[in-house]
Design an enzyme around this catalytic site. Structure first.
Site, PDB file in Angstrom:
ATOM      1  N   ASP A   1       2.787   3.388   4.759  1.00  0.00           N
ATOM      2  CA  ASP A   1       2.945   2.582   3.547  1.00  0.00           C
ATOM      3  C   ASP A   1       2.725   3.392   2.274  1.00  0.00           C
ATOM      4  O   ASP A   1       2.973   2.914   1.172  1.00  0.00           O
ATOM      5  CB  ASP A   1       2.015   1.362   3.567  1.00  0.00           C
ATOM      6  CG  ASP A   1       0.529   1.737   3.650  1.00  0.00           C
ATOM      7  OD1 ASP A   1       0.175   2.910   3.416  1.00  0.00           O
ATOM      8  OD2 ASP A   1      -0.276   0.834   3.942  1.00  0.00           O
TER       9      ASP A   1
ATOM     10  N   SER B   1      -9.137  -1.749  -0.506  1.00  0.00           N
ATOM     11  CA  SER B   1      -8.722  -1.662   0.901  1.00  0.00           C
ATOM     12  C   SER B   1      -9.050  -0.341   1.588  1.00  0.00           C
ATOM     13  O   SER B   1      -9.360  -0.327   2.776  1.00  0.00           O
ATOM     14  CB  SER B   1      -7.223  -1.945   1.019  1.00  0.00           C
ATOM     15  OG  SER B   1      -6.474  -1.063   0.204  1.00  0.00           O
TER      16      SER B   1
ATOM     17  N   HIS C   1      -2.449   3.623   2.103  1.00  0.00           N
ATOM     18  CA  HIS C   1      -3.696   3.622   2.860  1.00  0.00           C
ATOM     19  C   HIS C   1      -3.882   4.898   3.671  1.00  0.00           C
ATOM     20  O   HIS C   1      -2.919   5.459   4.195  1.00  0.00           O
ATOM     21  CB  HIS C   1      -3.749   2.406   3.780  1.00  0.00           C
ATOM     22  CG  HIS C   1      -3.724   1.119   3.032  1.00  0.00           C
ATOM     23  ND1 HIS C   1      -2.664   0.244   3.084  1.00  0.00           N
ATOM     24  CD2 HIS C   1      -4.626   0.574   2.181  1.00  0.00           C
ATOM     25  CE1 HIS C   1      -2.914  -0.810   2.302  1.00  0.00           C
ATOM     26  NE2 HIS C   1      -4.097  -0.616   1.752  1.00  0.00           N
TER      27      HIS C   1
END
Length: 266
Positions: free
Chosen positions: A240, A42, A243
């Site tokens: 979070d 990601s 990321h």
């Protein structure tokens, strides 16, 4: 005479519009491209500016689009690159800003001899290194896209690789990470018939499990020719805790460009 002049003006305008249209439809007319494969999970796909599955659409100037920076779409067509680079390659997640465009813009600024850059997005959020092994769906997709990128000219200059957060969950996966990633790099080079392909990997800035130190040690300790590592540790994270923020992605893109240029000088 007036009618003739009018016709000439219309023909000129139509010709110009046609040229623009052809460029928009076929930017792969640039045959001499420096091609870069973007792969991993990601943070390579880009989550900068994404919160609660919504992207804020804020694009920093370092990630701006240029006619000389192209991206290979999911349908294997070249188009002018734009954020999010992975919007059609990681479709089950909300993509935002990643390091790819910041890398390309930094590279063009640092090395004017590079004419056209072709970015080949291949990253997939949540993927483990085992899911990238030779013969897997993600591996085969990468090879297919890399080969398609070469069809109309150009040369693959490097693989940019940012992956490993998933491999911090289980200790056994973390301990196998070095062996699996080295096998992956060797297989990629073999199947792309490029035994010395430069590879720039990223050492983790964050993790999904407790074994980040094992994975980071593996990433920083890989000893293959033309493989280098940039350390993302300390780059600012989203709320979070996993990321990279948009500003951190810009910083990472510049770090990747610096590392690639250093590899070329060796």
């Amino acid at each position: 005479m007036f009618a003739f002049t009018t016709l000439m003006i219309l023909a000129h305008c139509c010709g110009f519009i046609s040229c623009v249209f052809l460029f928009q439809q076929s930017p792969h007319a640039f045959e001499h491209k420096d091609i870069f494969i973007l792969a991993g999970q990601s943070n390579m796909a880009g989550r900068g500016g994404v919160k609660n599955r919504n992207w804020d659409h804020i694009i920093p100037p370092e990630c701006s689009s240029k006619p000389t920076i192209l991206r290979l779409t999911a349908t294997l067509m070249w188009e002018e690159a734009h954020e999010p680079l992975h919007e059609d390659m990681d479709p089950n997640k909300t993509c935002g800003v990643g390091p790819g465009l910041a890398f390309a813009n930094s590279l063009l600024g640092r090395n004017p001899s590079i004419g056209v850059i072709g970015l080949v997005p291949c990253a997939f959020g949540g993927s483990s290194i085992e899911q990238w092994k030779r013969g897997s769906k993600l591996y085969n997709r990468l090879i297919k896209r890399a080969e398609a990128a070469l069809l109309d000219g150009g040369q693959i200059r490097a693989l940019l690789w940012y992956q490993g957060e998933n491999d911090t969950i289980n200790k056994s996966d973390a301990e196998l990470y070095k062996m699996r990633s080295e096998e992956f790099f060797i297989d990629i080079r073999t199947d792309l018939a490029s035994p010395t392909l430069p590879i720039v990997q990223v050492a983790l800035a964050s993790a999904l499990g407790p074994y980040i130190d094992i994975v980071r040690k593996a990433q920083l300790g890989i000893d293959l020719p033309n493989v280098t590592c940039v350390d993302a540790k300390g780059l600012e994270l989203m709320e979070d805790g996993v990321h990279l923020k948009t500003s951190a992605q810009v910083c990472l893109g510049k770090m990747l460009a610096d590392a690639f240029l250093c590899l070329r000088l060796v």
